[in-house]
Design a protein around this motif. Structure first.
Motif, PDB file in Angstrom:
ATOM      1  N   ALA A  77       0.813  -1.213   0.000  1.00 41.18           N
ATOM      2  CA  ALA A  77       0.000   0.000   0.000  1.00 41.18           C
ATOM      3  C   ALA A  77       0.846   1.262   0.000  1.00 41.18           C
ATOM      4  O   ALA A  77       2.035   1.247   0.347  1.00 41.18           O
ATOM      5  N   GLY A  78       0.222   2.353  -0.357  1.00 43.06           N
ATOM      6  CA  GLY A  78       0.776   3.687  -0.209  1.00 43.06           C
ATOM      7  C   GLY A  78      -0.299   4.580   0.364  1.00 43.06           C
ATOM      8  O   GLY A  78      -1.393   4.122   0.702  1.00 43.06           O
ATOM      9  N   GLY A  79       0.007   5.869   0.464  1.00 42.15           N
ATOM     10  CA  GLY A  79      -1.011   6.773   0.985  1.00 42.15           C
ATOM     11  C   GLY A  79      -0.428   8.070   1.476  1.00 42.15           C
ATOM     12  O   GLY A  79       0.687   8.454   1.109  1.00 42.15           O
ATOM     13  N   VAL A  80      -1.202   8.737   2.314  1.00 38.15           N
ATOM     14  CA  VAL A  80      -0.851  10.058   2.827  1.00 38.15           C
ATOM     15  C   VAL A  80      -0.762   9.998   4.350  1.00 38.15           C
ATOM     16  O   VAL A  80      -1.614   9.382   5.009  1.00 38.15           O
ATOM     17  N   VAL A  81       0.271  10.622   4.897  1.00 41.72           N
ATOM     18  CA  VAL A  81       0.388  10.754   6.346  1.00 41.72           C
ATOM     19  C   VAL A  81      -0.558  11.866   6.786  1.00 41.72           C
ATOM     20  O   VAL A  81      -0.366  13.030   6.440  1.00 41.72           O
ATOM     21  N   GLU A  82      -1.593  11.512   7.533  1.00 47.12           N
ATOM     22  CA  GLU A  82      -2.615  12.489   7.912  1.00 47.12           C
ATOM     23  C   GLU A  82      -2.359  13.118   9.285  1.00 47.12           C
ATOM     24  O   GLU A  82      -2.661  14.295   9.487  1.00 47.12           O
ATOM     25  N   GLN A  83      -1.846  12.341  10.224  1.00 47.27           N
ATOM     26  CA  GLN A  83      -1.612  12.856  11.570  1.00 47.27           C
ATOM     27  C   GLN A  83      -0.365  12.212  12.146  1.00 47.27           C
ATOM     28  O   GLN A  83      -0.047  11.064  11.821  1.00 47.27           O
ATOM     29  N   CYS A  84       0.326  12.937  13.016  1.00 49.84           N
ATOM     30  CA  CYS A  84       1.495  12.374  13.692  1.00 49.84           C
ATOM     31  C   CYS A  84       1.707  13.114  15.001  1.00 49.84           C
ATOM     32  O   CYS A  84       1.869  14.341  15.017  1.00 49.84           O
ATOM     33  N   GLU A  85       1.686  12.373  16.104  1.00 53.27           N
ATOM     34  CA  GLU A  85       1.941  12.921  17.433  1.00 53.27           C
ATOM     35  C   GLU A  85       3.012  12.059  18.092  1.00 53.27           C
ATOM     36  O   GLU A  85       2.721  11.140  18.849  1.00 53.27           O
ATOM     37  N   GLU A  86       4.265  12.339  17.761  1.00 47.29           N
ATOM     38  CA  GLU A  86       5.377  11.539  18.290  1.00 47.29           C
ATOM     39  C   GLU A  86       5.484  11.684  19.806  1.00 47.29           C
ATOM     40  O   GLU A  86       5.386  12.790  20.315  1.00 47.29           O
ATOM     41  N   PRO A  87       5.622  10.597  20.545  1.00 46.15           N
ATOM     42  CA  PRO A  87       5.705   9.191  20.150  1.00 46.15           C
ATOM     43  C   PRO A  87       4.412   8.439  20.467  1.00 46.15           C
ATOM     44  O   PRO A  87       4.456   7.270  20.864  1.00 46.15           O
TER      45      PRO A  87
END
Length: 219
Positions: A77-87
């Motif tokens: 699969a591929g796609g779009v990174v929609e959200q990221c709250e590390e870690p």
């Protein structure tokens, strides 16, 4: 996968849930898998998000892994990174051809390490659901979570050749069957009829354990 001596025990490390939802006004099915890993949150986050580390337990990934960026998993699969709250969490679209679904990973500190919760939501394909149920996607994630566990426990990469052949081995077939039954039970918990759900699980087992020359997953 020679470290996998007890497939049922590894399958039992994952708890599975199926929910019925909706997105954009259309019904969805949501597969939820949870497993604890004996490592801290930052290490697990790194294993899940570092480009150089992901192939050690999953598949090579390329692209822009920042919010708004496009990623591509090799042969998948591929796609779009929609959200990221590390870690703590990240969310991406999961796109294969015209099919778009949504994947979210959440990490929470736990007494024995870190709890990973994986949520995969897709619009309902009635024909596909009737044929395979949640195991179509769920067993694939079980295999990935197993690979992640092997990598974390050894600190080394999972052999990709061995991983590709795993489901055609007796241990691999036992793993797939136990996972498929677990997803069928989760579907029954969401309201599916038991006989229908477990028949779909049997078809899922056949799908994942087909010999390479008969493997229709690549078609």
């Amino acid at each position: 996968m020679t470290l996998l001596t007890d497939p049922a025990a590894i399958v039992g490390l994952v708890t599975r849930e199926v929910r019925t939802g909706s997105r954009d006004g259309a019904p969805t099915k949501i597969a939820v898998a949870r497993r604890s890993y004996p490592t801290d949150q930052s290490d697990l986050w790194d294993a899940l998000t570092a480009v150089e580390r992901i192939p050690r337990w999953f598949l090579p990934v390329s692209g822009d892994l920042r919010v708004g960026g496009h990623y591509q998993i090799e042969g998948n699969a591929g796609g779009v990174v929609e959200q990221c709250e590390e870690p703590k969490r990240f969310a991406v679209t999961w796109e294969m051809g015209p099919q778009v679904s949504w994947l979210e990973i959440t990490l929470t500190p736990a007494d024995d390490g870190t709890l990973l919760e994986l949520t995969h939501e897709a619009h309902v394909d009635t024909e596909l659901w009737s044929q395979f149920g949640p195991g179509a996607v769920g067993v694939g994630w079980d295999l990935a979570l197993m690979g992640l566990g092997l990598h974390l426990s050894s600190g080394t990469a999972v052999d990709p050749v061995e991983a590709m052949a795993f489901t055609t081995t007796p241990e691999g077939a036992a793993f797939v069957r136990a996972a498929a039954v677990g997803w069928a039970d989760a579907a029954v918990g969401d309201g599916d009829e038991s006989t229908v759900a477990h028949a779909a699980a049997e078809r899922t087992v056949g799908f994942y354990t087909a010999a390479p020359e008969d493997d229709h997953r690549s078609r």
